[in-house]
Design a protein around this motif. Structure first.
Motif: not given
Ligand SMILES: NC(=O)c1ccc[n+]([C@@H]2O[C@H](COP(=O)([O-])OP(=O)(O)OC[C@H]3O[C@@H](n4cnc5c(N)ncnc54)[C@H](O)[C@@H]3O)[C@@H](O)[C@H]2O)c1
Length: 253
Positions: A18-20, A64-68, A156-158, A192-194
């Motif tokens: 996705g975006i990352g 590979r890590a959990d950022v939380s 919660h997300y917002v 994105t995939p998400g």
């Molecule tokens: N896609 C949208 O419509 C949209 C809109 C507004 C904001 N955003 C923001 O943009 C960012 C990216 O969105 P996206 O749609 O590409 O997301 P996505 O769901 O496609 O990808 C998110 C990635 O984060 C990783 N991830 C999740 N939890 C994690 C954790 N605890 N530790 C490490 N990695 C973790 C997932 O494995 C995944 O690879 C997010 O912050 C999202 O909130 C997205």
């Protein structure tokens, strides 16, 4: 591609897709070395970076890590320090779900906050000291235009995306003196995939978003790359504490 980010080391979270992933590749294209962090496998991202036409040497590493998890920070810090320390932090990893508030429990609320907000705390705490010491740093965190619009079923997300905006606004005032800028980017609904194949597709939200935006098409990760490249560059040295809405004009239409 102009090498605007030559010599910089960037930590990008949520970089597996996705975006990352788009951000990680875009920073590498501009000359940065990338520490790609995700719960999932970042091999595809690293391979895409390695395929770029670049000077010799490794330009990306996957963690590979959990950022939380604060316990993950030493590994991320060590990977960045192997290249001299992080100059750029892109806090992008986040999670989203739809739950009406009356059915939401505290564990769900905390899970969203821990990934979307607490991680920003842990990452900034870990990486800021090196930036301040060198007198140059760029922190960019992902917010969302839903903070400006509201999104029923995702309180919660917002709320977490509003916290991101408050955080960058305030931290900017503490670290500007050391040459560090702190900003956020707020996209519209982005394909994105998400977001694909879930409720957003089922409810026709992509079409609805495109219709409400001034620019009437679905946002893609590529639409966000210009803002990220700018905010992490020297050119944005006097831009801090801001949230840049890159949402096709929705919030203003
Ligand atoms: N896609 C949208 O419509 C949209 C809109 C507004 C904001 N955003 C923001 O943009 C960012 C990216 O969105 P996206 O749609 O590409 O997301 P996505 O769901 O496609 O990808 C998110 C990635 O984060 C990783 N991830 C999740 N939890 C994690 C954790 N605890 N530790 C490490 N990695 C973790 C997932 O494995 C995944 O690879 C997010 O912050 C999202 O909130 C997205």
């Amino acid at each position: 591609m102009t090498q605007t980010h030559e010599g910089k080391t960037a930590v990008v979270t949520g970089a597996a897709q996705g975006i990352g992933q788009a951000f990680a590749v875009a920073l590498a294209e501009r000359g940065a070395r990338v520490v790609a962090v995700d719960l999932a496998d970042c091999d595809e991202t690293v391979q895409r970076i390695e395929r770029l036409e670049r000077v010799e040497g490794t330009n990306a590493v996957a963690i590979r890590a959990d950022v939380s998890d604060p316990g993950a920070m030493p590994r991320i810090l060590a990977a960045a320090r192997a290249w001299g320390g992080a100059d750029i932090l892109v806090s992008n990893a986040a999670i989203q779900e739809f739950v009406p508030f009356e059915h939401m429990n505290f564990a769900q609320w905390r899970r969203i906050m821990s990934v979307n907000v607490d991680a920003l705390f842990h990452l900034a705490q870990a990486l800021l000291p090196d930036m301040r010491e060198r007198g140059w740093g760029r922190i960019v965190a992902m917010s969302s235009n839903t903070f400006h619009l509201g999104m029923p079923g995702a309180s919660h997300y917002v709320a977490s995306k509003g916290a991101v905006q408050g955080f960058v606004r305030s931290l900017a005032g503490e670290v500007g003196v050391d040459g560090v800028t702190v900003n956020a980017i707020a996209p519209s609904l982005t394909r994105t995939p998400g977001t694909s194949g879930g409720p957003q597709d089922a409810q026709g939200q992509f079409e609805m978003a495109a219709d409400r935006q001034a620019i009437k098409r679905t946002e893609s990760p590529a639409d966000l790359v210009g803002a990220l490249a700018f905010l992490t560059s020297d050119a944005a040295a006097f831009v801090t504490g801001q949230t840049l809405l890159v949402d096709g004009g929705w919030a203003h239409a």
